[in-house]
Scaffold this motif. Structure first.
Motif, PDB file in Angstrom:
ATOM      1  N   GLY A   1       5.236  10.244   6.614  1.00 19.41           N
ATOM      2  CA  GLY A   1       6.198   8.888   6.758  1.00 19.41           C
ATOM      3  C   GLY A   1       5.997   8.088   7.887  1.00 19.41           C
ATOM      4  O   GLY A   1       5.900   8.078   8.469  1.00 19.41           O
ATOM      5  N   ALA A   2       6.547   6.535   7.897  1.00 17.59           N
ATOM      6  CA  ALA A   2       6.519   5.223   8.095  1.00 17.59           C
ATOM      7  C   ALA A   2       6.886   5.555   9.552  1.00 17.59           C
ATOM      8  O   ALA A   2       7.234   4.877  10.239  1.00 17.59           O
ATOM      9  N   SER A   3       7.944   6.785   9.721  1.00 21.18           N
ATOM     10  CA  SER A   3       9.357   6.939  10.596  1.00 21.18           C
ATOM     11  C   SER A   3       8.810   7.264  11.961  1.00 21.18           C
ATOM     12  O   SER A   3       8.549   6.405  12.935  1.00 21.18           O
ATOM     13  N   GLY A   4       7.223   7.060  11.794  1.00 22.23           N
ATOM     14  CA  GLY A   4       7.073   7.507  13.209  1.00 22.23           C
ATOM     15  C   GLY A   4       6.559   5.780  13.816  1.00 22.23           C
ATOM     16  O   GLY A   4       6.844   5.599  15.031  1.00 22.23           O
ATOM     17  N   LEU A   5       5.924   5.380  12.947  1.00 20.28           N
ATOM     18  CA  LEU A   5       5.152   4.392  12.999  1.00 20.28           C
ATOM     19  C   LEU A   5       6.935   3.280  13.559  1.00 20.28           C
ATOM     20  O   LEU A   5       6.593   1.783  14.157  1.00 20.28           O
ATOM     21  N   ILE A   6       8.263   2.997  13.017  1.00 18.38           N
ATOM     22  CA  ILE A   6       9.235   2.178  12.986  1.00 18.38           C
ATOM     23  C   ILE A   6       9.555   2.721  14.106  1.00 18.38           C
ATOM     24  O   ILE A   6      10.172   1.596  15.085  1.00 18.38           O
ATOM     25  N   PHE A   7       9.584   3.934  15.125  1.00 19.48           N
ATOM     26  CA  PHE A   7      10.349   3.976  15.863  1.00 19.48           C
ATOM     27  C   PHE A   7       9.712   3.575  17.035  1.00 19.48           C
ATOM     28  O   PHE A   7       9.881   3.713  18.385  1.00 19.48           O
TER      29      PHE A   7
ATOM     30  N   VAL B   1      10.461   9.229  -3.164  1.00 20.42           N
ATOM     31  CA  VAL B   1      10.561   7.386  -3.412  1.00 20.42           C
ATOM     32  C   VAL B   1      11.729   7.253  -2.684  1.00 20.42           C
ATOM     33  O   VAL B   1      11.591   6.348  -1.886  1.00 20.42           O
ATOM     34  N   ARG B   2      13.025   7.744  -2.426  1.00 24.28           N
ATOM     35  CA  ARG B   2      13.915   8.001  -1.420  1.00 24.28           C
ATOM     36  C   ARG B   2      13.536   8.228  -0.071  1.00 24.28           C
ATOM     37  O   ARG B   2      14.348   6.812   0.819  1.00 24.28           O
TER      38      ARG B   2
ATOM     39  N   VAL C   1       1.284  -1.370  -0.224  1.00 21.16           N
ATOM     40  CA  VAL C   1      -0.220   0.049   0.131  1.00 21.16           C
ATOM     41  C   VAL C   1       1.170   1.402   0.031  1.00 21.16           C
ATOM     42  O   VAL C   1       0.279   2.600  -0.677  1.00 21.16           O
ATOM     43  N   MET C   2       2.104   0.935   0.830  1.00 25.06           N
ATOM     44  CA  MET C   2       2.765   2.553   0.910  1.00 25.06           C
ATOM     45  C   MET C   2       3.099   2.811  -0.793  1.00 25.06           C
ATOM     46  O   MET C   2       3.775   3.861  -0.741  1.00 25.06           O
ATOM     47  N   ILE C   3       4.197   1.449  -1.433  1.00 26.51           N
ATOM     48  CA  ILE C   3       4.478   1.442  -2.473  1.00 26.51           C
ATOM     49  C   ILE C   3       3.296   2.277  -3.197  1.00 26.51           C
ATOM     50  O   ILE C   3       3.389   3.425  -4.375  1.00 26.51           O
TER      51      ILE C   3
ATOM     52  N   ASN D   1       2.903  14.969  -5.980  1.00 26.68           N
ATOM     53  CA  ASN D   1       2.830  15.122  -4.762  1.00 26.68           C
ATOM     54  C   ASN D   1       1.917  15.290  -3.612  1.00 26.68           C
ATOM     55  O   ASN D   1       1.824  15.690  -3.107  1.00 26.68           O
ATOM     56  N   SER D   2       0.139  15.147  -5.186  1.00 31.81           N
ATOM     57  CA  SER D   2      -0.815  15.909  -4.065  1.00 31.81           C
ATOM     58  C   SER D   2      -1.415  15.146  -2.871  1.00 31.81           C
ATOM     59  O   SER D   2      -2.057  15.627  -2.468  1.00 31.81           O
TER      60      SER D   2
END
Length: 187
Positions: free
Chosen positions: A108-114, A57-58, A16-18, A29-30
């Motif tokens: 971004g998913a970084s909050g979930l990752i942390f 993408v990065r 889904v993220m992809i 980036n809408s």
């Protein structure tokens, strides 16, 4: 846990993220307008959408592997537990960012990752089992570099990192604190 079901679910979230990033890239980036914007009513939607949205993408690629690995480590407790942990981390962390974050779009998913990372470390403390200590050690050794995510960098939501980690610790406490488990229901 049926490892296949857990991994399929995690890979489905990654897919889904992809897909979201492909659509976002094709539409200039809408979709970023659905990110978390602190202290705005419209920004509340970002609590749920921001983990699936990435600025580039990065940005997405830097989040995919840690998301899948840490999700899988949490899912070793079962798919239902993983879903509960992920939802609590997203909601608690997102609400905290909404309250204290800078007035910019947070995605971004970084909050979930942390949050998953901190949950796994804190779970080792609260469960005090050999398995949870082993997973916490693997998590710490494999992802010790995440501590650098607490250092402010322009253009990076340190608030998401900090609030996600705090949400992960709170989630572990809620789910594994022996004091809570031993007390049982109030009479």
């Amino acid at each position: 846990m049926n490892i296949g079901n857990g991994l399929r679910t995690i890979l489905s979230f990654a897919a889904v993220m992809i897909v979201v990033q492909v659509v976002n890239s094709l539409t200039a980036n809408s979709l970023l307008s659905h990110g978390l914007v602190p202290r705005t009513v419209s920004g509340l939607q970002g609590i749920f959408f921001s983990p699936f949205l990435h600025g580039s993408v990065r940005h997405l690629l830097s989040n995919l592997l840690p998301f899948v690995v840490l999700s899988w480590l949490v899912a070793t407790e079962g798919l239902q537990r993983y879903i509960r942990v992920a939802v609590l981390v997203v909601v608690l962390g997102g609400l905290m960012v909404w309250v204290v974050g800078r007035p910019v779009i947070h995605v971004g998913a970084s909050g979930l990752i942390f949050g998953l990372w901190a949950y796994l470390l804190a779970r080792g403390w609260y469960q005090r089992s050999l398995a949870s200590f082993a997973i916490a050690l693997v998590t710490l050794l494999g992802y010790s570099g995440l501590v650098f995510g607490f250092v402010p960098v322009p253009g990076v939501s340190i608030e998401s990192h900090l609030c996600g980690a705090l949400a992960g610790i709170v989630t572990a406490w809620l789910m594994h604190s022996r004091r809570l488990l031993e007390k049982g229901p109030a009479s």
